[in-house]
Enzyme design. Sequence first.
Site, PDB file in Angstrom:
ATOM      1  N   ASP A 146     -24.008 -36.697  11.146  1.00 32.69           N
ATOM      2  CA  ASP A 146     -25.408 -36.567  10.816  1.00 32.69           C
ATOM      3  C   ASP A 146     -25.540 -35.157  10.452  1.00 32.69           C
ATOM      4  O   ASP A 146     -25.901 -34.512  11.551  1.00 32.69           O
ATOM      5  CB  ASP A 146     -26.129 -37.270  12.184  1.00 32.69           C
ATOM      6  CG  ASP A 146     -27.503 -37.338  11.874  1.00 32.69           C
ATOM      7  OD1 ASP A 146     -27.978 -36.634  10.660  1.00 32.69           O
ATOM      8  OD2 ASP A 146     -28.313 -38.006  12.464  1.00 32.69           O
ATOM      9  N   SER A 196     -45.139 -40.045  -2.581  1.00 39.01           N
ATOM     10  CA  SER A 196     -44.753 -40.939  -1.563  1.00 39.01           C
ATOM     11  C   SER A 196     -44.183 -39.705  -0.560  1.00 39.01           C
ATOM     12  O   SER A 196     -43.973 -38.684  -0.932  1.00 39.01           O
ATOM     13  CB  SER A 196     -43.779 -41.873  -1.733  1.00 39.01           C
ATOM     14  OG  SER A 196     -42.520 -41.076  -1.827  1.00 39.01           O
ATOM     15  N   ASP A 212     -20.834 -38.787   6.083  1.00 36.59           N
ATOM     16  CA  ASP A 212     -21.827 -39.653   6.358  1.00 36.59           C
ATOM     17  C   ASP A 212     -21.960 -40.414   7.514  1.00 36.59           C
ATOM     18  O   ASP A 212     -21.098 -40.362   8.159  1.00 36.59           O
ATOM     19  CB  ASP A 212     -21.384 -40.843   5.138  1.00 36.59           C
ATOM     20  CG  ASP A 212     -22.734 -41.741   4.796  1.00 36.59           C
ATOM     21  OD1 ASP A 212     -22.834 -41.486   3.360  1.00 36.59           O
ATOM     22  OD2 ASP A 212     -23.328 -42.226   5.683  1.00 36.59           O
ATOM     23  N   ASN A 213     -23.379 -40.266   7.905  1.00 37.15           N
ATOM     24  CA  ASN A 213     -23.479 -40.962   9.298  1.00 37.15           C
ATOM     25  C   ASN A 213     -23.578 -42.540   9.249  1.00 37.15           C
ATOM     26  O   ASN A 213     -24.087 -43.023  10.284  1.00 37.15           O
ATOM     27  CB  ASN A 213     -24.751 -40.520  10.075  1.00 37.15           C
ATOM     28  CG  ASN A 213     -26.061 -40.667   9.138  1.00 37.15           C
ATOM     29  OD1 ASN A 213     -26.195 -41.181   8.081  1.00 37.15           O
ATOM     30  ND2 ASN A 213     -27.228 -40.499   9.817  1.00 37.15           N
ATOM     31  N   VAL A 245     -31.782 -44.865 -10.994  1.00 34.92           N
ATOM     32  CA  VAL A 245     -30.406 -45.270 -11.488  1.00 34.92           C
ATOM     33  C   VAL A 245     -30.241 -46.549 -11.398  1.00 34.92           C
ATOM     34  O   VAL A 245     -30.678 -47.576 -10.678  1.00 34.92           O
ATOM     35  CB  VAL A 245     -29.646 -44.805 -10.287  1.00 34.92           C
ATOM     36  CG1 VAL A 245     -27.939 -45.116 -10.778  1.00 34.92           C
ATOM     37  CG2 VAL A 245     -29.511 -43.072 -10.060  1.00 34.92           C
ATOM     38  N   ARG A 258     -48.294 -49.379  -4.744  1.00 37.52           N
ATOM     39  CA  ARG A 258     -48.435 -48.075  -4.652  1.00 37.52           C
ATOM     40  C   ARG A 258     -49.680 -47.481  -5.012  1.00 37.52           C
ATOM     41  O   ARG A 258     -50.420 -47.884  -5.865  1.00 37.52           O
ATOM     42  CB  ARG A 258     -47.201 -47.690  -5.539  1.00 37.52           C
ATOM     43  CG  ARG A 258     -45.968 -47.717  -5.295  1.00 37.52           C
ATOM     44  CD  ARG A 258     -44.729 -47.596  -6.253  1.00 37.52           C
ATOM     45  NE  ARG A 258     -43.388 -47.890  -5.926  1.00 37.52           N
ATOM     46  CZ  ARG A 258     -42.488 -47.235  -6.000  1.00 37.52           C
ATOM     47  NH1 ARG A 258     -42.300 -45.840  -6.104  1.00 37.52           N
ATOM     48  NH2 ARG A 258     -41.230 -47.709  -5.495  1.00 37.52           N
ATOM     49  N   TYR A 300     -41.232 -39.808   0.668  1.00 36.21           N
ATOM     50  CA  TYR A 300     -40.002 -39.565   0.539  1.00 36.21           C
ATOM     51  C   TYR A 300     -40.121 -38.561  -0.591  1.00 36.21           C
ATOM     52  O   TYR A 300     -39.227 -37.537  -0.598  1.00 36.21           O
ATOM     53  CB  TYR A 300     -39.538 -40.953  -0.226  1.00 36.21           C
ATOM     54  CG  TYR A 300     -38.112 -40.605  -1.116  1.00 36.21           C
ATOM     55  CD1 TYR A 300     -36.978 -40.160  -0.844  1.00 36.21           C
ATOM     56  CD2 TYR A 300     -38.543 -40.999  -2.540  1.00 36.21           C
ATOM     57  CE1 TYR A 300     -36.148 -39.672  -1.928  1.00 36.21           C
ATOM     58  CE2 TYR A 300     -37.734 -40.646  -3.449  1.00 36.21           C
ATOM     59  CZ  TYR A 300     -36.371 -40.047  -3.133  1.00 36.21           C
ATOM     60  OH  TYR A 300     -35.384 -39.626  -3.984  1.00 36.21           O
ATOM     61  N   THR A 323     -35.195 -35.601  -7.341  1.00 35.90           N
ATOM     62  CA  THR A 323     -35.560 -36.730  -8.216  1.00 35.90           C
ATOM     63  C   THR A 323     -36.806 -36.337  -9.184  1.00 35.90           C
ATOM     64  O   THR A 323     -37.460 -35.162  -9.049  1.00 35.90           O
ATOM     65  CB  THR A 323     -36.243 -37.693  -7.382  1.00 35.90           C
ATOM     66  OG1 THR A 323     -37.288 -38.505  -8.065  1.00 35.90           O
ATOM     67  CG2 THR A 323     -37.456 -37.173  -6.147  1.00 35.90           C
TER      68      THR A 323
END
Length: 398
Positions: free
Chosen positions: A74, A188, A31-32, A220, A331, A190, A145
Site C-alpha cells: 500500500d 468531485s 498494488d495493494n 478510457v 452530479r 476524486y 485527469t
Amino acid sequence: MKVFVLGGDGFCGWPCAVNLADRGHEVLIVDNLSRRKIDIDLEVESLTPITSIGDRLRAWREIGGKPIRFEHLDIAHQYDRLVTMLKTERPDAVVHFAEQRAAPYSMKSSSTKRYTVDNNVNGTHNLLAAIVESGLDIHIVHLGTMGVYGYGSHRGATIPEGYLKVEVPQPDGSRFEEEILHPASPGSVYHMTKTLDQLLFLYYNKNDQIRITDLHQGIVWGTNTEATARDPRLTNRFDYDGDYGTVLNRFLMQAAIGYPLTVHGTGGQTRAFIHICDSVKCVQLALENPPAKGERVKIFNQMTESHQVGELAKKVAALTGAELNHLPNPRNEAVENDLIVDNRCFIELGLKPTTLDDGLLAEVVDVAKRWADRCDRSRIPCVSAWTSTQAEAIKHPS
Ligand code: NAD
C-alpha cells in the site's frame, strides 16, 4: 528500462504493465489490490471474468511473456517498505496509477471522501518523498485527469497542455509574462485529489528536481489490448456499475443487454475520451521521452476525441438499436459545456488514435455481448449523489 507500475493490477495499469514487458522492459507491479476489495464491498464484479494477479502473471509467463514481478504494498501507508524497494531495486521509472479513481465512489459518503483523499494524496506524496530519500534520479509518469480543469468554465477556450501564459501587472504599470499551471476547478472529491497531486508535483519538481510527466487523461473506453487478448487469463477488467463504470463502456454494455442507455441530465456534458490501446501507447511514449533533469513538470493531455454524452448515446443507439433513457443527473455540474483540448504532444510523438468509429461495434460484440449474462442489472443505476438535492432528485424522478 526497469519500471515500477504502481496500481498495475487495475484497468489501465494491467494492460500497461503487460505492454511494457512485451517491449522488453523489466516490470515490477506494486498494488495493494484495494480495487478488488472495493468490488467485494460494493457486491459487484467486472463484466469480464478476471483472474487473480497470481494467475495473470503465471499465464503471461506461460505464453512466453517476459516475467513480471508483483509486490503487494500500500503506497499510501507502507512508506518504509516503499523506500526500501526503491533503494534495492533502483528503477529507472515509476508509472503511478495507484489511486482511488471513481468520482461517484468518492462522493458516496464522508467515509469514501476521506478514504479517497487519504489514499490518493498520501500515496502521491509518499512516492515523491521516497524518491527524494532514495537519492535516485527516477522519472515519474503519473496518470492525472482532464477533469482537473472542471467542465464548463472555459467558454470555448482551448485547454493547453498544462500551462497558461498570463500577463502580471506591475506596480509601475508595466506587465510581465509568466506561465502558470492552468487553473484547476475540480468537480468531485476524486478530481480534487488530482488537482492536489499537481501541486505536489510542482513543488517536488522545483525543490528536488524530480523528473515528472503528468498525463491528463480523458475517459478510457475499450477493454483489451493486443497483448491482454492473447490468453483468456490475461483479460482486462470492464466496470459497468454506477460507481466505477465509465460512461462509454456503460453505454456499450447497456446496449448489449437491451437496457435503455442511462443519459444523465440533458446529455449536453462534453467529455474527452481515449481508447485503452491508446492509453497504453501514451504511457509508453511518455516513458521513452522523459523530461531532462531540471526541466519543469511535463504535462500532456492524454485524449483523442471529445464528445457530448447525449451524442455518444445516440451514436451507440444508431449502431445497436438501443433506446435512450434521460435520468436526473446525480452530479453537481454544468448542464452543458464545451471542451476543446490541445493534444499535440502525443500526436507529434507518433500516436495514431483509435477512433470511436473504428472500435465501438467490435467492443459491443466481442466484450459486452459475450459477457452479458454476468451483468447484475440492479448495479447499473448511479446512486451516489453529489448533494442532498441531487439525492432527492434521483429518488423521486419527475
Ligand atoms: P483502477 O481502480 O482500475 O486501478 C487502480 C489500481 O491501483 C488498483 O489495482 C488498486 O488496487 C491500486 N491502488 C489504489 N490505491 C493503492 C495504494 N494506496 N497502494 C497500492 N495500490 C493502490 O483505476 P484505473 O481506471 O486503472 O485508473 C488508473 C489511474 O488512471 C487512476 O489514477 C485514474 O485517476 C487515472 N485515470 C483513469 C481514467 C479511466 O477512465 N479509467 C481516466 C482518467 C484518469
